[in-house]
Design a protein around this motif. Sequence first.
Motif, PDB file in Angstrom:
ATOM      1  N   UNK A  78       0.826  -1.209   0.000  1.00  0.00           N
ATOM      2  CA  UNK A  78       0.000   0.000   0.000  1.00  0.00           C
ATOM      3  C   UNK A  78       0.862   1.261   0.000  1.00  0.00           C
ATOM      4  N   UNK A  79       1.885   1.293   0.880  1.00  0.00           N
ATOM      5  CA  UNK A  79       2.764   2.467   0.975  1.00  0.00           C
ATOM      6  C   UNK A  79       4.201   2.002   1.220  1.00  0.00           C
ATOM      7  N   UNK A  80       5.141   2.933   1.035  1.00  0.00           N
ATOM      8  CA  UNK A  80       6.547   2.583   1.198  1.00  0.00           C
ATOM      9  C   UNK A  80       7.214   3.490   2.240  1.00  0.00           C
ATOM     10  N   UNK A  81       8.160   2.910   2.963  1.00  0.00           N
ATOM     11  CA  UNK A  81       8.985   3.670   3.904  1.00  0.00           C
ATOM     12  C   UNK A  81      10.432   3.210   3.751  1.00  0.00           C
ATOM     13  N   UNK A  82      11.343   4.149   3.838  1.00  0.00           N
ATOM     14  CA  UNK A  82      12.759   3.856   3.629  1.00  0.00           C
ATOM     15  C   UNK A  82      13.482   3.656   4.958  1.00  0.00           C
ATOM     16  N   UNK A  83      14.515   2.828   4.916  1.00  0.00           N
ATOM     17  CA  UNK A  83      15.344   2.587   6.101  1.00  0.00           C
ATOM     18  C   UNK A  83      16.547   3.522   6.036  1.00  0.00           C
ATOM     19  N   UNK A  84      16.626   4.472   6.953  1.00  0.00           N
ATOM     20  CA  UNK A  84      17.717   5.444   6.973  1.00  0.00           C
ATOM     21  C   UNK A  84      18.685   5.051   8.083  1.00  0.00           C
ATOM     22  N   UNK A  85      19.909   4.733   7.723  1.00  0.00           N
ATOM     23  CA  UNK A  85      20.916   4.328   8.702  1.00  0.00           C
ATOM     24  C   UNK A  85      21.704   5.556   9.145  1.00  0.00           C
ATOM     25  N   UNK A  86      21.671   5.848  10.432  1.00  0.00           N
ATOM     26  CA  UNK A  86      22.430   6.982  10.952  1.00  0.00           C
ATOM     27  C   UNK A  86      21.561   7.982  11.682  1.00  0.00           C
ATOM     28  N   UNK A  87      22.106   9.169  11.892  1.00  0.00           N
ATOM     29  CA  UNK A  87      21.457  10.217  12.674  1.00  0.00           C
ATOM     30  C   UNK A  87      21.075  11.395  11.775  1.00  0.00           C
ATOM     31  N   UNK A  88      19.926  11.998  12.086  1.00  0.00           N
ATOM     32  CA  UNK A  88      19.509  13.226  11.407  1.00  0.00           C
ATOM     33  C   UNK A  88      19.659  14.370  12.400  1.00  0.00           C
ATOM     34  N   UNK A  89      20.350  15.429  11.983  1.00  0.00           N
ATOM     35  CA  UNK A  89      20.565  16.583  12.859  1.00  0.00           C
ATOM     36  C   UNK A  89      20.331  17.860  12.058  1.00  0.00           C
ATOM     37  N   UNK A  90      19.333  18.628  12.492  1.00  0.00           N
ATOM     38  CA  UNK A  90      18.989  19.882  11.845  1.00  0.00           C
ATOM     39  C   UNK A  90      19.909  20.978  12.379  1.00  0.00           C
ATOM     40  N   UNK A  91      20.591  21.736  11.501  1.00  0.00           N
ATOM     41  CA  UNK A  91      21.502  22.790  11.985  1.00  0.00           C
ATOM     42  C   UNK A  91      20.825  23.863  12.843  1.00  0.00           C
ATOM     43  N   UNK A  92      19.493  23.972  12.756  1.00  0.00           N
ATOM     44  CA  UNK A  92      18.772  24.937  13.598  1.00  0.00           C
ATOM     45  C   UNK A  92      18.756  24.491  15.063  1.00  0.00           C
ATOM     46  N   UNK A  93      18.880  23.172  15.276  1.00  0.00           N
ATOM     47  CA  UNK A  93      18.815  22.609  16.634  1.00  0.00           C
ATOM     48  C   UNK A  93      20.031  21.701  16.835  1.00  0.00           C
ATOM     49  N   UNK A  94      21.226  22.278  16.982  1.00  0.00           N
ATOM     50  CA  UNK A  94      22.451  21.468  17.046  1.00  0.00           C
ATOM     51  C   UNK A  94      22.538  20.541  18.251  1.00  0.00           C
ATOM     52  N   UNK A  95      21.720  20.782  19.281  1.00  0.00           N
ATOM     53  CA  UNK A  95      21.751  19.930  20.469  1.00  0.00           C
ATOM     54  C   UNK A  95      20.793  18.743  20.352  1.00  0.00           C
ATOM     55  N   UNK A  96      20.066  18.639  19.236  1.00  0.00           N
ATOM     56  CA  UNK A  96      19.090  17.564  19.040  1.00  0.00           C
ATOM     57  C   UNK A  96      19.470  16.702  17.846  1.00  0.00           C
ATOM     58  N   UNK A  97      19.111  15.437  17.915  1.00  0.00           N
ATOM     59  CA  UNK A  97      19.268  14.542  16.771  1.00  0.00           C
ATOM     60  C   UNK A  97      18.169  13.485  16.844  1.00  0.00           C
ATOM     61  N   UNK A  98      17.943  12.780  15.758  1.00  0.00           N
ATOM     62  CA  UNK A  98      17.021  11.641  15.809  1.00  0.00           C
ATOM     63  C   UNK A  98      17.594  10.490  14.987  1.00  0.00           C
TER      64      UNK A  98
END
Length: 291
Positions: free
Chosen positions: A94-114
């Motif tokens: 029905x739908x697709x989702x991708x597997x992302x290996x690693x961390x995402x960090x927005x430069x606007x919030x350098x103290x946060x990651x997901x």
Amino acid sequence: EWVTEIKDRTPEWFEYRKNGLGASSAAIVCGISPYKPTPMQLYHEKVGTMESENFMSPPAFHGIHQEEYVANLWRYYDGTEEGYMEQFESGNIIRQADHLVGFVQNPKYPHLYCNLDRVIEKGSRKLNEDGTLSDEITTKPCPLEIKTMNGFVYKKYDGVPDMYIIQVHQQMLIMECDYAEIAILIDGRGFKVFPIERNEGIIEMITESTYDFWKRVIQGRQAFIQAEQAKEDGEYDKYDDWMGVIQHLEPEPNDNEHYSAFISETHEVEQEIMQGDEDLLMQCKHLQTVK
């Protein structure tokens, strides 16, 4: 360019996590998580005065190894309670989702990651509030959080626990999107998918709480460097002063039931037997009077 590719649970992965707050930490910092670590313990782990508890619990172990299975089930979810089974048997994705290996960090919030479980592709159909498929589509890639849960916890929260809501909101904050989903395998035999629409009140709470928390961590780290230097120089009074600064910066306790155990463990004093003398006797008598 926001992604740092690091494989899960490698030494590099654990090292990266020291330098910010992940999505699961957001619920801890906001005082929503009833589990360990407490905000105070997390603070000391980030400052470096305490080692992180990186052991693998049985629920975490099974959750990690069931992630692939749950993510695959999600692809066949058609918005009906048991329709995913029919779609799965017929191979109708029905739908697709991708597997992302690693961390995402927005430069606007350098103290946060997901560290995302999966990323729902841009242009995918959203879900309505009741879980049915909507005609509205995603305009950006969105987080898909994968969870395994026992039926008791599911009934206790009547659906998605608050801490998971906080978790996906931090992911939405970092990814600058307004939609996410949580797919939950319940007792290994029930499957639910929940749409999460962005709530700006929650986003504001995360932003303010994590910023204040990380400011304490930075100040605590600076004090810890000074304390270690004082210890190396044999200046133990200065060492005690700097360690006092670190304690002063600790987050305030909340109603997390693990606080008492944490305080007991960190302030445990070894009993010492000593030979009394006249001076000690006078001190004891004076203490008794003061009391």
